[in-house]
Design a protein around this motif. Structure first.
Motif, PDB file in Angstrom:
ATOM      1  N   VAL A 112       1.575   5.972   6.388  1.00 40.67           N
ATOM      2  CA  VAL A 112       1.413   4.803   7.255  1.00 40.67           C
ATOM      3  C   VAL A 112       2.219   3.658   6.651  1.00 40.67           C
ATOM      4  O   VAL A 112       2.151   3.410   5.442  1.00 40.67           O
ATOM      5  CB  VAL A 112      -0.064   4.373   7.381  1.00 40.67           C
ATOM      6  CG1 VAL A 112      -0.198   3.245   8.412  1.00 40.67           C
ATOM      7  CG2 VAL A 112      -0.949   5.550   7.774  1.00 40.67           C
ATOM      8  N   ALA A 113       2.974   2.970   7.500  1.00 37.91           N
ATOM      9  CA  ALA A 113       3.740   1.809   7.056  1.00 37.91           C
ATOM     10  C   ALA A 113       3.027   0.535   7.486  1.00 37.91           C
ATOM     11  O   ALA A 113       2.624   0.392   8.638  1.00 37.91           O
ATOM     12  CB  ALA A 113       5.148   1.839   7.639  1.00 37.91           C
ATOM     13  N   VAL A 114       2.871  -0.385   6.547  1.00 40.50           N
ATOM     14  CA  VAL A 114       2.195  -1.658   6.786  1.00 40.50           C
ATOM     15  C   VAL A 114       3.223  -2.772   6.653  1.00 40.50           C
ATOM     16  O   VAL A 114       4.103  -2.730   5.787  1.00 40.50           O
ATOM     17  CB  VAL A 114       1.037  -1.844   5.786  1.00 40.50           C
ATOM     18  CG1 VAL A 114       0.374  -3.199   5.968  1.00 40.50           C
ATOM     19  CG2 VAL A 114       0.024  -0.718   5.939  1.00 40.50           C
ATOM     20  N   SER A 115       3.120  -3.779   7.506  1.00 47.99           N
ATOM     21  CA  SER A 115       4.082  -4.873   7.523  1.00 47.99           C
ATOM     22  C   SER A 115       4.212  -5.537   6.154  1.00 47.99           C
ATOM     23  O   SER A 115       3.225  -5.705   5.430  1.00 47.99           O
ATOM     24  CB  SER A 115       3.648  -5.920   8.550  1.00 47.99           C
ATOM     25  OG  SER A 115       4.404  -7.106   8.412  1.00 47.99           O
ATOM     26  N   PRO A 116       5.421  -5.962   5.789  1.00 49.72           N
ATOM     27  CA  PRO A 116       5.603  -6.668   4.509  1.00 49.72           C
ATOM     28  C   PRO A 116       4.901  -8.015   4.471  1.00 49.72           C
ATOM     29  O   PRO A 116       4.765  -8.612   3.401  1.00 49.72           O
ATOM     30  CB  PRO A 116       7.128  -6.824   4.410  1.00 49.72           C
ATOM     31  CG  PRO A 116       7.616  -6.725   5.814  1.00 49.72           C
ATOM     32  CD  PRO A 116       6.700  -5.775   6.503  1.00 49.72           C
ATOM     33  N   ASP A 117       4.437  -8.496   5.620  1.00 47.31           N
ATOM     34  CA  ASP A 117       3.687  -9.745   5.665  1.00 47.31           C
ATOM     35  C   ASP A 117       2.188  -9.538   5.413  1.00 47.31           C
ATOM     36  O   ASP A 117       1.432 -10.506   5.360  1.00 47.31           O
ATOM     37  CB  ASP A 117       3.856 -10.414   7.038  1.00 47.31           C
ATOM     38  CG  ASP A 117       5.297 -10.804   7.309  1.00 47.31           C
ATOM     39  OD1 ASP A 117       5.989 -11.188   6.351  1.00 47.31           O
ATOM     40  OD2 ASP A 117       5.732 -10.713   8.467  1.00 47.31           O
ATOM     41  N   ALA A 118       1.771  -8.273   5.265  1.00 47.14           N
ATOM     42  CA  ALA A 118       0.353  -7.973   5.072  1.00 47.14           C
ATOM     43  C   ALA A 118      -0.112  -8.405   3.681  1.00 47.14           C
ATOM     44  O   ALA A 118       0.702  -8.720   2.798  1.00 47.14           O
ATOM     45  CB  ALA A 118       0.115  -6.480   5.269  1.00 47.14           C
ATOM     46  N   GLY A 139      10.556  -3.117   0.556  1.00 48.88           N
ATOM     47  CA  GLY A 139      11.172  -4.356   0.981  1.00 48.88           C
ATOM     48  C   GLY A 139      11.127  -4.548   2.482  1.00 48.88           C
ATOM     49  O   GLY A 139      11.285  -5.657   2.988  1.00 48.88           O
ATOM     50  N   TYR A 140      10.920  -3.444   3.196  1.00 48.71           N
ATOM     51  CA  TYR A 140      10.851  -3.483   4.656  1.00 48.71           C
ATOM     52  C   TYR A 140       9.447  -3.163   5.149  1.00 48.71           C
ATOM     53  O   TYR A 140       9.100  -3.443   6.295  1.00 48.71           O
ATOM     54  CB  TYR A 140      11.859  -2.502   5.263  1.00 48.71           C
ATOM     55  CG  TYR A 140      13.275  -2.856   4.891  1.00 48.71           C
ATOM     56  CD1 TYR A 140      14.020  -3.726   5.674  1.00 48.71           C
ATOM     57  CD2 TYR A 140      13.866  -2.351   3.731  1.00 48.71           C
ATOM     58  CE1 TYR A 140      15.317  -4.095   5.317  1.00 48.71           C
ATOM     59  CE2 TYR A 140      15.160  -2.702   3.364  1.00 48.71           C
ATOM     60  CZ  TYR A 140      15.873  -3.568   4.170  1.00 48.71           C
ATOM     61  OH  TYR A 140      17.140  -3.935   3.805  1.00 48.71           O
ATOM     62  N   ALA A 141       8.649  -2.555   4.284  1.00 48.76           N
ATOM     63  CA  ALA A 141       7.256  -2.222   4.614  1.00 48.76           C
ATOM     64  C   ALA A 141       6.555  -1.804   3.332  1.00 48.76           C
ATOM     65  O   ALA A 141       7.196  -1.459   2.325  1.00 48.76           O
ATOM     66  CB  ALA A 141       7.188  -1.088   5.636  1.00 48.76           C
ATOM     67  N   PHE A 142       5.214  -1.833   3.383  1.00 47.46           N
ATOM     68  CA  PHE A 142       4.398  -1.199   2.362  1.00 47.46           C
ATOM     69  C   PHE A 142       4.021   0.181   2.895  1.00 47.46           C
ATOM     70  O   PHE A 142       3.373   0.281   3.935  1.00 47.46           O
ATOM     71  CB  PHE A 142       3.135  -2.014   2.074  1.00 47.46           C
ATOM     72  CG  PHE A 142       3.402  -3.388   1.536  1.00 47.46           C
ATOM     73  CD1 PHE A 142       4.074  -3.560   0.339  1.00 47.46           C
ATOM     74  CD2 PHE A 142       2.984  -4.511   2.239  1.00 47.46           C
ATOM     75  CE1 PHE A 142       4.318  -4.822  -0.168  1.00 47.46           C
ATOM     76  CE2 PHE A 142       3.232  -5.787   1.742  1.00 47.46           C
ATOM     77  CZ  PHE A 142       3.900  -5.948   0.534  1.00 47.46           C
ATOM     78  N   HIS A 143       4.448   1.221   2.201  1.00 49.71           N
ATOM     79  CA  HIS A 143       4.213   2.589   2.661  1.00 49.71           C
ATOM     80  C   HIS A 143       3.006   3.170   1.922  1.00 49.71           C
ATOM     81  O   HIS A 143       3.018   3.274   0.689  1.00 49.71           O
ATOM     82  CB  HIS A 143       5.443   3.459   2.412  1.00 49.71           C
ATOM     83  CG  HIS A 143       6.643   3.005   3.175  1.00 49.71           C
ATOM     84  ND1 HIS A 143       7.074   3.633   4.323  1.00 49.71           N
ATOM     85  CD2 HIS A 143       7.510   1.972   2.962  1.00 49.71           C
ATOM     86  CE1 HIS A 143       8.147   3.017   4.784  1.00 49.71           C
ATOM     87  NE2 HIS A 143       8.430   2.000   3.968  1.00 49.71           N
ATOM     88  N   VAL A 144       1.989   3.554   2.674  1.00 44.61           N
ATOM     89  CA  VAL A 144       0.804   4.200   2.109  1.00 44.61           C
ATOM     90  C   VAL A 144       1.013   5.696   2.236  1.00 44.61           C
ATOM     91  O   VAL A 144       1.094   6.230   3.346  1.00 44.61           O
ATOM     92  CB  VAL A 144      -0.476   3.765   2.859  1.00 44.61           C
ATOM     93  CG1 VAL A 144      -1.704   4.367   2.197  1.00 44.61           C
ATOM     94  CG2 VAL A 144      -0.583   2.245   2.908  1.00 44.61           C
ATOM     95  N   LYS A 145       1.117   6.380   1.092  1.00 47.18           N
ATOM     96  CA  LYS A 145       1.516   7.781   1.121  1.00 47.18           C
ATOM     97  C   LYS A 145       0.908   8.558  -0.032  1.00 47.18           C
ATOM     98  O   LYS A 145       0.365   7.979  -0.972  1.00 47.18           O
ATOM     99  CB  LYS A 145       3.044   7.891   1.065  1.00 47.18           C
ATOM    100  CG  LYS A 145       3.641   7.452  -0.263  1.00 47.18           C
ATOM    101  CD  LYS A 145       5.140   7.617  -0.246  1.00 47.18           C
ATOM    102  CE  LYS A 145       5.740   7.457  -1.648  1.00 47.18           C
ATOM    103  NZ  LYS A 145       5.303   8.515  -2.592  1.00 47.18           N
ATOM    104  N   SER A 146       1.035   9.876   0.038  1.00 48.20           N
ATOM    105  CA  SER A 146       0.572  10.742  -1.043  1.00 48.20           C
ATOM    106  C   SER A 146       1.453  10.559  -2.268  1.00 48.20           C
ATOM    107  O   SER A 146       2.675  10.403  -2.162  1.00 48.20           O
ATOM    108  CB  SER A 146       0.603  12.206  -0.598  1.00 48.20           C
ATOM    109  OG  SER A 146      -0.252  12.418   0.495  1.00 48.20           O
ATOM    110  N   THR A 147       0.848  10.621  -3.442  1.00 43.92           N
ATOM    111  CA  THR A 147       1.592  10.388  -4.678  1.00 43.92           C
ATOM    112  C   THR A 147       2.621  11.478  -4.968  1.00 43.92           C
ATOM    113  O   THR A 147       3.610  11.233  -5.639  1.00 43.92           O
ATOM    114  CB  THR A 147       0.627  10.275  -5.873  1.00 43.92           C
ATOM    115  OG1 THR A 147      -0.193  11.454  -5.915  1.00 43.92           O
ATOM    116  CG2 THR A 147      -0.262   9.053  -5.756  1.00 43.92           C
TER     117      THR A 147
END
Length: 226
Positions: A112-118, A139-147
Protein backbone atom coordinates in the motif's frame (compact mmCIF):
# COMPACT_ATOMS: atom_id res chain seq x y z
CA UNK A 1 27.65 -4.51 -26.73
CA UNK A 2 25.98 -2.10 -24.37
CA UNK A 3 25.06 -3.63 -20.98
CA UNK A 4 21.53 -4.48 -19.79
CA UNK A 5 19.92 -1.79 -17.69
CA UNK A 6 17.85 -1.69 -14.52
CA UNK A 7 16.19 1.72 -14.47
CA UNK A 8 14.05 3.36 -11.85
CA UNK A 9 11.33 5.64 -13.25
CA UNK A 10 10.31 8.47 -10.89
CA UNK A 11 13.20 10.83 -10.30
CA UNK A 12 15.36 8.93 -12.78
CA UNK A 13 13.55 8.97 -16.13
CA UNK A 14 11.50 12.05 -15.30
CA UNK A 15 11.79 15.81 -15.26
CA UNK A 16 11.91 17.72 -11.95
CA UNK A 17 8.14 18.22 -12.31
CA UNK A 18 7.51 14.47 -12.47
CA UNK A 19 6.85 14.07 -16.18
CA UNK A 20 8.48 11.38 -18.31
CA UNK A 21 11.39 13.10 -20.00
CA UNK A 22 10.98 12.97 -23.81
CA UNK A 23 14.57 11.77 -24.20
CA UNK A 24 13.38 8.40 -22.86
CA UNK A 25 11.67 7.92 -26.23
CA UNK A 26 14.85 8.81 -28.10
CA UNK A 27 17.38 6.74 -26.17
CA UNK A 28 15.72 3.60 -24.83
CA UNK A 29 13.88 2.07 -27.82
CA UNK A 30 17.21 1.50 -29.57
CA UNK A 31 19.14 0.28 -26.52
CA UNK A 32 20.56 -3.01 -27.78
CA UNK A 33 20.30 -4.98 -24.53
CA UNK A 34 17.54 -5.83 -22.06
CA UNK A 35 16.05 -2.89 -20.16
CA UNK A 36 14.26 -3.58 -16.88
CA UNK A 37 12.01 -0.84 -15.54
CA UNK A 38 12.14 -1.15 -11.76
CA UNK A 39 9.68 1.08 -9.95
CA UNK A 40 7.66 1.57 -6.81
CA UNK A 41 4.59 2.21 -8.93
CA UNK A 42 1.86 -0.38 -9.51
CA UNK A 43 2.34 -3.03 -12.21
CA UNK A 44 0.42 -1.30 -15.07
CA UNK A 45 2.69 1.75 -15.06
CA UNK A 46 6.03 0.18 -16.12
CA UNK A 47 4.20 -2.18 -18.50
CA UNK A 48 2.64 0.83 -20.22
CA UNK A 49 6.00 2.58 -20.43
CA UNK A 50 7.62 -0.50 -21.98
CA UNK A 51 4.80 -0.71 -24.52
CA UNK A 52 5.05 2.93 -25.52
CA UNK A 53 8.78 2.47 -26.02
CA UNK A 54 8.28 -0.64 -28.13
CA UNK A 55 10.32 -2.72 -25.70
CA UNK A 56 9.72 -6.09 -24.09
CA UNK A 57 7.55 -5.93 -20.98
CA UNK A 58 10.38 -6.70 -18.59
CA UNK A 59 9.43 -4.91 -15.41
CA UNK A 60 9.68 -4.80 -11.64
CA UNK A 61 6.83 -3.04 -9.86
CA UNK A 62 5.77 -2.29 -6.29
CA UNK A 63 9.38 -2.16 -5.08
CA UNK A 64 9.93 -5.78 -6.10
CA UNK A 65 6.53 -7.13 -5.11
CA UNK A 66 5.71 -7.85 -8.75
CA UNK A 67 8.14 -8.97 -11.45
CA UNK A 68 7.20 -9.71 -15.06
CA UNK A 69 9.52 -11.25 -17.63
CA UNK A 70 8.98 -13.53 -20.58
CA UNK A 71 5.23 -13.55 -20.10
CA UNK A 72 5.40 -14.82 -16.53
CA UNK A 73 4.44 -12.87 -13.41
CA UNK A 74 5.97 -13.40 -9.98
CA UNK A 75 4.14 -11.87 -7.02
CA UNK A 76 5.68 -11.85 -3.54
CA UNK A 77 4.78 -10.15 -0.28
CA UNK A 78 1.80 -10.07 2.06
CA UNK A 79 -0.74 -7.41 1.03
CA UNK A 80 -3.04 -8.35 3.92
CA UNK A 81 -0.38 -7.37 6.43
CA UNK A 82 0.24 -4.09 4.62
CA UNK A 83 -3.45 -3.26 4.61
CA UNK A 84 -3.74 -4.18 8.28
CA UNK A 85 -1.13 -1.52 9.02
CA UNK A 86 -2.95 1.04 6.92
CA UNK A 87 -6.32 0.30 8.52
CA UNK A 88 -4.79 0.65 11.99
CA UNK A 89 -3.17 3.89 10.82
CA UNK A 90 -6.58 5.18 9.73
CA UNK A 91 -8.18 4.18 13.01
CA UNK A 92 -5.64 6.34 14.81
CA UNK A 93 -6.43 9.35 12.66
CA UNK A 94 -4.02 8.83 9.77
CA UNK A 95 -5.03 9.38 6.15
CA UNK A 96 -3.76 7.57 3.04
CA UNK A 97 -4.17 10.89 1.28
CA UNK A 98 -4.78 10.19 -2.41
CA UNK A 99 -8.41 11.29 -2.62
CA UNK A 100 -11.58 9.31 -3.26
CA UNK A 101 -10.42 7.56 -6.45
CA UNK A 102 -7.00 6.51 -5.10
CA UNK A 103 -5.61 5.35 -8.43
CA UNK A 104 -2.23 5.10 -6.71
CA UNK A 105 -3.36 1.93 -4.92
CA UNK A 106 -6.14 0.70 -7.16
CA UNK A 107 -3.98 -1.81 -9.05
CA UNK A 108 -1.47 -2.67 -6.32
CA UNK A 109 -1.15 -6.35 -5.48
CA UNK A 110 1.47 -6.57 -2.72
CA UNK A 111 1.75 -3.26 -0.83
CA UNK A 112 0.00 0.00 0.00
CA UNK A 113 1.31 3.45 -0.91
CA UNK A 114 0.56 6.34 1.45
CA UNK A 115 0.84 10.00 0.46
CA UNK A 116 4.12 11.74 1.35
CA UNK A 117 1.98 14.34 3.14
CA UNK A 118 0.74 11.71 5.62
CA UNK A 119 1.83 11.47 9.27
CA UNK A 120 5.06 9.53 8.78
CA UNK A 121 5.81 9.12 12.49
CA UNK A 122 2.38 7.62 13.18
CA UNK A 123 2.58 5.34 10.14
CA UNK A 124 5.97 3.98 11.21
CA UNK A 125 4.78 3.57 14.78
CA UNK A 126 1.83 1.47 13.64
CA UNK A 127 3.95 -0.56 11.17
CA UNK A 128 6.42 -1.40 13.95
CA UNK A 129 3.67 -3.38 15.70
CA UNK A 130 3.21 -5.77 12.75
CA UNK A 131 5.80 -8.45 12.12
CA UNK A 132 7.64 -8.50 8.78
CA UNK A 133 6.21 -5.18 7.58
CA UNK A 134 8.21 -2.03 6.90
CA UNK A 135 7.71 1.48 5.57
CA UNK A 136 9.95 2.69 2.74
CA UNK A 137 10.11 6.36 1.81
CA UNK A 138 10.72 6.80 -1.92
CA UNK A 139 10.19 10.54 -1.88
CA UNK A 140 6.97 10.07 -3.82
CA UNK A 141 5.11 7.92 -1.28
CA UNK A 142 5.48 5.93 1.91
CA UNK A 143 5.28 2.29 0.83
CA UNK A 144 3.96 -0.20 3.39
CA UNK A 145 5.32 -3.57 2.33
CA UNK A 146 6.74 -6.92 3.40
CA UNK A 147 10.33 -6.75 4.61
CA UNK A 148 11.48 -9.56 2.31
CA UNK A 149 10.45 -7.68 -0.82
CA UNK A 150 12.97 -5.53 -2.71
CA UNK A 151 13.84 -4.42 -6.19
CA UNK A 152 17.20 -6.15 -5.84
CA UNK A 153 15.70 -9.57 -5.18
CA UNK A 154 13.30 -9.07 -8.05
CA UNK A 155 16.20 -8.14 -10.34
CA UNK A 156 17.88 -11.42 -9.45
CA UNK A 157 14.74 -13.30 -10.54
CA UNK A 158 14.46 -11.30 -13.75
CA UNK A 159 18.14 -11.80 -14.59
CA UNK A 160 17.81 -15.55 -14.08
CA UNK A 161 14.82 -15.65 -16.41
CA UNK A 162 16.83 -13.75 -19.02
CA UNK A 163 19.78 -16.12 -18.52
CA UNK A 164 21.95 -13.21 -17.42
CA UNK A 165 24.18 -12.61 -14.44
CA UNK A 166 22.69 -9.81 -12.28
CA UNK A 167 26.19 -8.37 -12.18
CA UNK A 168 25.91 -7.72 -15.93
CA UNK A 169 23.32 -5.00 -15.25
CA UNK A 170 23.93 -1.30 -14.83
CA UNK A 171 21.40 0.24 -12.44
CA UNK A 172 20.34 3.87 -12.22
CA UNK A 173 18.07 5.27 -9.51
CA UNK A 174 17.39 7.99 -7.00
CA UNK A 175 15.82 6.58 -3.84
CA UNK A 176 16.29 4.20 -0.93
CA UNK A 177 14.21 1.58 -2.73
CA UNK A 178 16.95 1.50 -5.40
CA UNK A 179 19.70 0.65 -2.91
CA UNK A 180 18.95 -3.07 -3.12
CA UNK A 181 19.16 -2.89 -6.93
CA UNK A 182 22.49 -1.12 -6.65
CA UNK A 183 23.84 -3.92 -4.46
CA UNK A 184 22.79 -6.60 -6.97
CA UNK A 185 23.81 -4.90 -10.21
CA UNK A 186 27.43 -4.94 -11.27
CA UNK A 187 27.53 -1.18 -11.70
CA UNK A 188 25.26 1.45 -10.17
CA UNK A 189 24.66 5.17 -10.44
CA UNK A 190 22.60 7.57 -8.34
CA UNK A 191 21.42 10.72 -10.05
CA UNK A 192 22.27 13.97 -8.27
CA UNK A 193 18.75 14.37 -6.82
CA UNK A 194 19.05 10.99 -5.07
CA UNK A 195 18.40 10.62 -1.36
CA UNK A 196 21.14 9.81 1.14
CA UNK A 197 20.51 6.05 1.16
CA UNK A 198 20.74 5.75 -2.63
CA UNK A 199 23.82 7.96 -2.79
CA UNK A 200 25.58 5.83 -0.20
CA UNK A 201 24.70 2.56 -1.95
CA UNK A 202 25.66 3.65 -5.49
CA UNK A 203 29.06 3.11 -7.03
CA UNK A 204 28.91 6.66 -8.32
CA UNK A 205 26.74 9.74 -7.87
CA UNK A 206 26.54 11.63 -11.16
CA UNK A 207 26.67 15.42 -11.29
CA UNK A 208 23.34 15.87 -13.09
CA UNK A 209 19.82 15.47 -11.72
CA UNK A 210 16.81 13.47 -12.92
CA UNK A 211 16.90 12.39 -16.60
CA UNK A 212 19.93 14.61 -17.22
CA UNK A 213 21.86 12.27 -14.92
CA UNK A 214 20.54 9.15 -16.60
CA UNK A 215 21.41 10.55 -20.03
CA UNK A 216 24.98 11.11 -18.89
CA UNK A 217 25.23 7.50 -17.69
CA UNK A 218 23.83 6.11 -20.95
CA UNK A 219 26.21 8.28 -22.97
CA UNK A 220 29.20 7.00 -21.01
CA UNK A 221 28.09 3.39 -21.46
CA UNK A 222 27.77 3.87 -25.22
CA UNK A 223 31.18 5.52 -25.43
CA UNK A 224 32.76 2.44 -23.88
CA UNK A 225 31.66 0.22 -26.76
CA UNK A 226 32.24 2.61 -29.62
Amino acid sequence: MVPPLALDIDGTLTTPTGRIDPRVFELLPAWDAPVVFATGKAFPYPVALANFLGREETVIAENGGVAYVGGETTVVGDPDAAWAVVEAFRERGGAVGWGDGDTVNRWRETEVAVSPDADEALLREVAATVEDVEVVDTGYAFHVKSTGVSKGRALERVAEALDLDPAAFVAVGDSENDASTFRVAGESYAVANADAVAREAADEVVAEEFMDGTVSVLAELRERVE
